[in-house]
Write a protein that holds these residues in place. Structure first.
Motif, PDB file in Angstrom:
ATOM      1  N   ILE A  84       8.193 -16.127   4.410  1.00  0.00           N
ATOM      2  CA  ILE A  84       9.117 -15.947   3.287  1.00  0.00           C
ATOM      3  C   ILE A  84      10.085 -14.820   3.642  1.00  0.00           C
ATOM      4  N   GLN A  85      11.371 -15.099   3.541  1.00  0.00           N
ATOM      5  CA  GLN A  85      12.411 -14.119   3.838  1.00  0.00           C
ATOM      6  C   GLN A  85      12.932 -13.510   2.532  1.00  0.00           C
ATOM      7  N   LEU A  86      12.973 -12.207   2.485  1.00  0.00           N
ATOM      8  CA  LEU A  86      13.524 -11.484   1.345  1.00  0.00           C
ATOM      9  C   LEU A  86      14.751 -10.723   1.801  1.00  0.00           C
ATOM     10  N   SER A  87      15.740 -10.586   0.919  1.00  0.00           N
ATOM     11  CA  SER A  87      16.862  -9.715   1.270  1.00  0.00           C
ATOM     12  C   SER A  87      16.559  -8.287   0.818  1.00  0.00           C
ATOM     13  N   ASP A  88      15.682  -8.156  -0.201  1.00  0.00           N
ATOM     14  CA  ASP A  88      15.285  -6.822  -0.664  1.00  0.00           C
ATOM     15  C   ASP A  88      14.040  -6.965  -1.537  1.00  0.00           C
ATOM     16  N   PHE A  89      13.342  -5.868  -1.696  1.00  0.00           N
ATOM     17  CA  PHE A  89      12.114  -5.841  -2.488  1.00  0.00           C
ATOM     18  C   PHE A  89      11.897  -4.407  -2.940  1.00  0.00           C
ATOM     19  N   LYS A  90      11.595  -4.232  -4.220  1.00  0.00           N
ATOM     20  CA  LYS A  90      11.274  -2.888  -4.716  1.00  0.00           C
ATOM     21  C   LYS A  90      10.211  -2.993  -5.791  1.00  0.00           C
ATOM     22  N   ILE A  91       9.495  -1.907  -5.973  1.00  0.00           N
ATOM     23  CA  ILE A  91       8.479  -1.824  -7.012  1.00  0.00           C
ATOM     24  C   ILE A  91       8.814  -0.610  -7.885  1.00  0.00           C
ATOM     25  N   THR A  92       8.933  -0.852  -9.171  1.00  0.00           N
ATOM     26  CA  THR A  92       9.155   0.227 -10.132  1.00  0.00           C
ATOM     27  C   THR A  92       7.818   0.523 -10.806  1.00  0.00           C
ATOM     28  N   SER A  93       7.397   1.770 -10.746  1.00  0.00           N
ATOM     29  CA  SER A  93       6.110   2.180 -11.319  1.00  0.00           C
ATOM     30  C   SER A  93       6.352   3.147 -12.464  1.00  0.00           C
ATOM     31  N   ASN A 126      -3.512   6.849 -17.876  1.00  0.00           N
ATOM     32  CA  ASN A 126      -4.401   5.874 -18.509  1.00  0.00           C
ATOM     33  C   ASN A 126      -3.763   4.497 -18.637  1.00  0.00           C
ATOM     34  N   LYS A 127      -2.440   4.430 -18.492  1.00  0.00           N
ATOM     35  CA  LYS A 127      -1.719   3.154 -18.514  1.00  0.00           C
ATOM     36  C   LYS A 127      -0.672   3.180 -17.416  1.00  0.00           C
ATOM     37  N   VAL A 128      -0.667   2.120 -16.601  1.00  0.00           N
ATOM     38  CA  VAL A 128       0.266   2.034 -15.486  1.00  0.00           C
ATOM     39  C   VAL A 128       0.956   0.674 -15.535  1.00  0.00           C
ATOM     40  N   SER A 129       2.243   0.681 -15.314  1.00  0.00           N
ATOM     41  CA  SER A 129       3.030  -0.545 -15.267  1.00  0.00           C
ATOM     42  C   SER A 129       3.708  -0.634 -13.899  1.00  0.00           C
ATOM     43  N   LEU A 130       3.557  -1.785 -13.259  1.00  0.00           N
ATOM     44  CA  LEU A 130       4.210  -2.044 -11.969  1.00  0.00           C
ATOM     45  C   LEU A 130       5.124  -3.247 -12.123  1.00  0.00           C
TER      46      LEU A 130
END
Length: 137
Positions: A65-74, A87-91
Protein backbone atom coordinates in the motif's frame (compact mmCIF):
# COMPACT_ATOMS: atom_id res chain seq x y z
CA UNK A 1 15.63 -8.11 25.95
CA UNK A 2 16.66 -5.58 28.56
CA UNK A 3 16.99 -1.84 27.98
CA UNK A 4 19.05 0.41 30.20
CA UNK A 5 18.39 4.15 30.38
CA UNK A 6 20.55 6.40 32.54
CA UNK A 7 18.88 9.56 33.81
CA UNK A 8 20.79 12.35 35.54
CA UNK A 9 19.47 15.45 37.21
CA UNK A 10 20.70 18.47 35.27
CA UNK A 11 19.38 21.52 37.10
CA UNK A 12 16.10 22.94 38.35
CA UNK A 13 13.39 20.57 37.10
CA UNK A 14 15.39 19.16 34.18
CA UNK A 15 16.85 15.73 33.64
CA UNK A 16 19.12 14.42 30.92
CA UNK A 17 18.40 10.87 29.92
CA UNK A 18 20.78 8.70 27.90
CA UNK A 19 18.98 6.15 25.76
CA UNK A 20 20.38 2.68 24.96
CA UNK A 21 21.43 3.86 21.47
CA UNK A 22 23.52 6.69 22.94
CA UNK A 23 21.07 9.48 22.13
CA UNK A 24 20.62 12.01 24.89
CA UNK A 25 17.31 13.73 25.64
CA UNK A 26 16.44 16.53 28.00
CA UNK A 27 13.13 16.08 29.83
CA UNK A 28 11.49 17.89 32.66
CA UNK A 29 9.08 20.51 33.81
CA UNK A 30 9.12 24.25 34.19
CA UNK A 31 7.15 26.31 36.69
CA UNK A 32 7.13 29.16 34.17
CA UNK A 33 5.84 26.88 31.41
CA UNK A 34 8.12 28.46 28.81
CA UNK A 35 10.72 25.70 28.57
CA UNK A 36 11.11 23.91 25.25
CA UNK A 37 11.66 20.49 26.77
CA UNK A 38 8.98 17.80 26.80
CA UNK A 39 7.45 16.44 29.95
CA UNK A 40 7.60 12.69 30.66
CA UNK A 41 3.84 12.34 30.13
CA UNK A 42 3.93 14.08 26.74
CA UNK A 43 6.81 11.83 25.72
CA UNK A 44 4.70 8.79 26.70
CA UNK A 45 1.87 10.03 24.46
CA UNK A 46 4.31 10.56 21.61
CA UNK A 47 5.74 7.07 22.17
CA UNK A 48 2.26 5.60 21.88
CA UNK A 49 1.72 7.24 18.48
CA UNK A 50 5.17 6.29 17.19
CA UNK A 51 4.79 2.67 18.34
CA UNK A 52 1.49 2.29 16.54
CA UNK A 53 2.70 4.27 13.52
CA UNK A 54 5.71 1.98 13.09
CA UNK A 55 3.41 -1.04 13.07
CA UNK A 56 0.99 0.52 10.58
CA UNK A 57 3.70 1.63 8.14
CA UNK A 58 5.42 -1.77 8.32
CA UNK A 59 2.18 -3.69 7.74
CA UNK A 60 1.10 -1.43 4.87
CA UNK A 61 4.50 -1.78 3.20
CA UNK A 62 4.10 -5.57 3.31
CA UNK A 63 0.63 -5.14 1.78
CA UNK A 64 2.17 -2.98 -0.99
CA UNK A 65 0.00 0.00 0.00
CA UNK A 66 1.44 3.36 -1.07
CA UNK A 67 0.70 6.45 1.01
CA UNK A 68 1.57 10.02 0.13
CA UNK A 69 1.43 10.96 3.83
CA UNK A 70 0.39 9.61 7.21
CA UNK A 71 0.04 11.26 10.61
CA UNK A 72 -1.37 10.40 14.00
CA UNK A 73 -2.95 13.04 16.21
CA UNK A 74 -2.95 12.09 19.90
CA UNK A 75 -4.93 13.75 22.66
CA UNK A 76 -5.09 12.70 26.28
CA UNK A 77 -7.00 13.72 29.37
CA UNK A 78 -4.93 14.11 32.52
CA UNK A 79 -6.62 13.31 35.83
CA UNK A 80 -7.04 16.10 38.40
CA UNK A 81 -5.91 14.10 41.43
CA UNK A 82 -2.38 12.93 42.22
CA UNK A 83 -0.83 10.86 40.90
CA UNK A 84 -1.93 12.56 37.68
CA UNK A 85 -2.09 10.22 34.71
CA UNK A 86 -3.81 9.91 31.34
CA UNK A 87 -7.16 8.22 31.86
CA UNK A 88 -8.58 8.87 28.38
CA UNK A 89 -6.59 8.83 25.15
CA UNK A 90 -7.74 9.54 21.62
CA UNK A 91 -5.72 8.58 18.54
CA UNK A 92 -6.66 9.84 15.09
CA UNK A 93 -4.97 8.06 12.18
CA UNK A 94 -4.88 10.32 9.09
CA UNK A 95 -3.99 8.69 5.77
CA UNK A 96 -3.29 10.60 2.57
CA UNK A 97 -3.03 9.29 -0.97
CA UNK A 98 -4.86 8.41 -4.16
CA UNK A 99 -7.13 5.35 -4.24
CA UNK A 100 -6.50 4.40 -0.60
CA UNK A 101 -7.41 0.78 0.15
CA UNK A 102 -9.59 1.33 3.22
CA UNK A 103 -9.93 -2.38 4.04
CA UNK A 104 -6.17 -2.92 4.16
CA UNK A 105 -5.59 0.30 6.09
CA UNK A 106 -8.28 -0.67 8.62
CA UNK A 107 -6.65 -4.09 8.98
CA UNK A 108 -3.19 -2.55 9.53
CA UNK A 109 -4.46 -0.15 12.20
CA UNK A 110 -6.45 -2.89 13.92
CA UNK A 111 -3.44 -5.22 13.99
CA UNK A 112 -1.37 -2.48 15.60
CA UNK A 113 -4.05 -1.65 18.16
CA UNK A 114 -4.92 -5.21 19.14
CA UNK A 115 -1.78 -7.26 18.55
CA UNK A 116 1.53 -5.52 17.91
CA UNK A 117 1.89 -2.18 19.71
CA UNK A 118 3.32 -2.89 23.16
CA UNK A 119 2.97 0.73 24.23
CA UNK A 120 -0.74 0.53 23.38
CA UNK A 121 -1.02 -2.53 25.61
CA UNK A 122 0.67 -0.68 28.47
CA UNK A 123 -1.65 2.33 28.05
CA UNK A 124 -4.66 0.01 27.98
CA UNK A 125 -3.91 -0.93 31.60
CA UNK A 126 -4.64 2.61 32.86
CA UNK A 127 -6.50 4.51 30.13
CA UNK A 128 -9.59 4.26 27.97
CA UNK A 129 -8.35 4.41 24.36
CA UNK A 130 -10.43 5.64 21.44
CA UNK A 131 -9.22 5.40 17.84
CA UNK A 132 -10.52 6.86 14.58
CA UNK A 133 -9.29 6.54 11.00
CA UNK A 134 -9.54 9.36 8.44
CA UNK A 135 -8.93 9.04 4.70
CA UNK A 136 -7.78 12.05 2.71
CA UNK A 137 -6.99 12.22 -0.99
Amino acid sequence: MTNTVITKWSQDMKFETMLPNGVSLMLGSSAEGDEKIPSPKVLMLSSLAVCSGLDVVSILEKMKIQLSDFKITSQANLTDEHPKYYNKVSLEYHFYGDDLDKDKINKAVNLSITKYCGVMEMFRSFAEIKTEIYYNS
